[in-house]
Design an enzyme around this catalytic site. Sequence first.
Site, PDB file in Angstrom:
ATOM      1  N   ILE A 184       2.739  -2.407 -17.437  1.00 31.37           N
ATOM      2  CA  ILE A 184       1.672  -1.660 -16.757  1.00 31.37           C
ATOM      3  C   ILE A 184       2.243  -0.424 -16.063  1.00 31.37           C
ATOM      4  O   ILE A 184       1.677   0.676 -16.156  1.00 31.37           O
ATOM      5  CB  ILE A 184       0.892  -2.585 -15.784  1.00 31.37           C
ATOM      6  CG1 ILE A 184       0.116  -3.623 -16.597  1.00 31.37           C
ATOM      7  CG2 ILE A 184      -0.046  -1.775 -14.878  1.00 31.37           C
ATOM      8  CD1 ILE A 184      -0.621  -4.674 -15.801  1.00 31.37           C
ATOM      9  N   ARG A 231      -1.507  -7.210  -6.652  1.00 31.09           N
ATOM     10  CA  ARG A 231      -2.147  -8.275  -5.877  1.00 31.09           C
ATOM     11  C   ARG A 231      -2.139  -7.874  -4.412  1.00 31.09           C
ATOM     12  O   ARG A 231      -1.163  -7.286  -3.916  1.00 31.09           O
ATOM     13  CB  ARG A 231      -1.376  -9.593  -6.032  1.00 31.09           C
ATOM     14  CG  ARG A 231      -1.612 -10.297  -7.359  1.00 31.09           C
ATOM     15  CD  ARG A 231      -3.032 -10.852  -7.459  1.00 31.09           C
ATOM     16  NE  ARG A 231      -3.257 -11.602  -8.681  1.00 31.09           N
ATOM     17  CZ  ARG A 231      -3.748 -11.095  -9.810  1.00 31.09           C
ATOM     18  NH1 ARG A 231      -4.053  -9.809  -9.885  1.00 31.09           N
ATOM     19  NH2 ARG A 231      -3.950 -11.864 -10.863  1.00 31.09           N
ATOM     20  N   GLU A 269     -10.244 -11.755  -1.102  1.00 30.07           N
ATOM     21  CA  GLU A 269     -11.201 -11.116  -2.006  1.00 30.07           C
ATOM     22  C   GLU A 269     -12.428 -12.016  -2.103  1.00 30.07           C
ATOM     23  O   GLU A 269     -12.257 -13.206  -2.382  1.00 30.07           O
ATOM     24  CB  GLU A 269     -10.583 -10.919  -3.388  1.00 30.07           C
ATOM     25  CG  GLU A 269      -9.502  -9.869  -3.347  1.00 30.07           C
ATOM     26  CD  GLU A 269      -8.866  -9.574  -4.708  1.00 30.07           C
ATOM     27  OE1 GLU A 269      -9.326 -10.143  -5.714  1.00 30.07           O
ATOM     28  OE2 GLU A 269      -7.918  -8.793  -4.746  1.00 30.07           O
ATOM     29  N   HIS A 284     -11.427  -5.223  -7.110  1.00 29.99           N
ATOM     30  CA  HIS A 284     -10.601  -5.868  -8.156  1.00 29.99           C
ATOM     31  C   HIS A 284     -11.195  -5.662  -9.558  1.00 29.99           C
ATOM     32  O   HIS A 284     -11.594  -6.629 -10.218  1.00 29.99           O
ATOM     33  CB  HIS A 284     -10.416  -7.362  -7.854  1.00 29.99           C
ATOM     34  CG  HIS A 284      -9.203  -7.944  -8.517  1.00 29.99           C
ATOM     35  ND1 HIS A 284      -8.482  -8.994  -7.991  1.00 29.99           N
ATOM     36  CD2 HIS A 284      -8.576  -7.619  -9.684  1.00 29.99           C
ATOM     37  CE1 HIS A 284      -7.492  -9.302  -8.800  1.00 29.99           C
ATOM     38  NE2 HIS A 284      -7.528  -8.476  -9.851  1.00 29.99           N
TER      39      HIS A 284
HETATM   40  O1  LIG Z   1      -5.865  -9.160 -11.843  1.00 28.72           O
HETATM   41  C1  LIG Z   1      -6.136  -9.426 -12.980  1.00 28.72           C
HETATM   42  C2  LIG Z   1      -5.328 -10.257 -13.802  1.00 28.72           C
HETATM   43  O2  LIG Z   1      -4.374 -10.870 -13.326  1.00 28.72           O
HETATM   44  O3  LIG Z   1      -5.633 -10.337 -15.004  1.00 28.72           O
END
Ligand SMILES: O=CC(=O)O
Length: 361
Positions: free
Chosen positions: A197, A278, A307, A326
């Site tokens: 990512i 997170r 959350e 999120h």
């Molecule tokens: O936060 C989203 C995931 O972990 O897929």
Amino acid sequence: MAMLRSLMALRRLQRLAVAPLSFTGGATTQVLREMSTLPRVYVTRQIPPEGLRILRDSGQVQFELWDSDDVPVPRNELLQNVKGVDGLLCVLTEKIDAELLDAAGPNLKVLSTMSVGFDHLSLEELKKRGIRVGYTPEVLTDAVAELTVALLLATSRRLIEATHEAKTGGWGTWRTLWLCGYELANSTVGILGLGRIGVAIAERLAPFKVKKFIYTDVAPRPELAKAINAEYVSLDELAKQSDFLSVCCALTPETKEICNKDLFAKMKNTSIIINTSRGGVVNQEDLYEALSTGQIAGAGLDVTVPEPLPTSHPLFTLKNCVILPHIASASYSTRNAMSALAVNNLLLGLRGQPMIKELKL
Ligand SMILES: O=CC(=O)O
């Protein structure tokens, strides 16, 4: 004749067994449980259609699902509904711990989570019980990277504040320094936790003429870093040098609240932190302090603790804090791909075959 009758009965059973059961504990469910010999699966959420279709068409399992996407299954019901299941498909709102695994009992062989993150799973307890675990990395990388860029720009160029001003009468004459922000051109972008990512985010940011990418992690990751020409630095240097700090690490005991007052104190007062990993990676009290005193310039958060973040939370009072609920992986194609991968992991695991994406425990 008898053979034909049992064949027909078997066909009927299979049809019933693969029908989605949204009733929890009703008479129909009970009857089906008693009739079918297929492995039993519980799905803790109404999942996107692609995954559901694969599960339904597989003919491999009988399944029940919590038939709502709006309300998570209450813990007590979850503990009841997992009793005796062979497989469990969950999302990140379910805590999979010793209590739940005990409630499920010894039949449980496979857990599949429709998420890349796995901090909601007690890996130690799963390993102890020999339960295999599937998860959904890679299919969400593009969506998360895209959202991270959107959140970064919304925060750095103050888009939420700006639309609010435009809508509520704050838009007076054109002013020379009104709603000024910070630009990516010539900036240093720091990545905390370089994985797929982080690389995808950097690839998207590079065309904005970023001057330099730096990163930190538990150890250098030269293969990944090469792709984006990023330099490995210490956490201190990352804090000191980054104009934009993108938090991309998993939540682990080592990274819990790693973004705290010590880190914010080292950052420039023009810097912006973006968190799409997170919420637990950031100490929110320290962040509030850093943002409200101008120690750092802004924060964009897609994740928080808890959350949902209560609307009365002090972070919501700050103009320089953009908070999203999120949604990093929330595109139709990605959520469908995640559901398909989660279901395929589950079915493969139940057949005793290697999963497409399996966590090494
Ligand atoms: O936060 C989203 C995931 O972990 O897929």
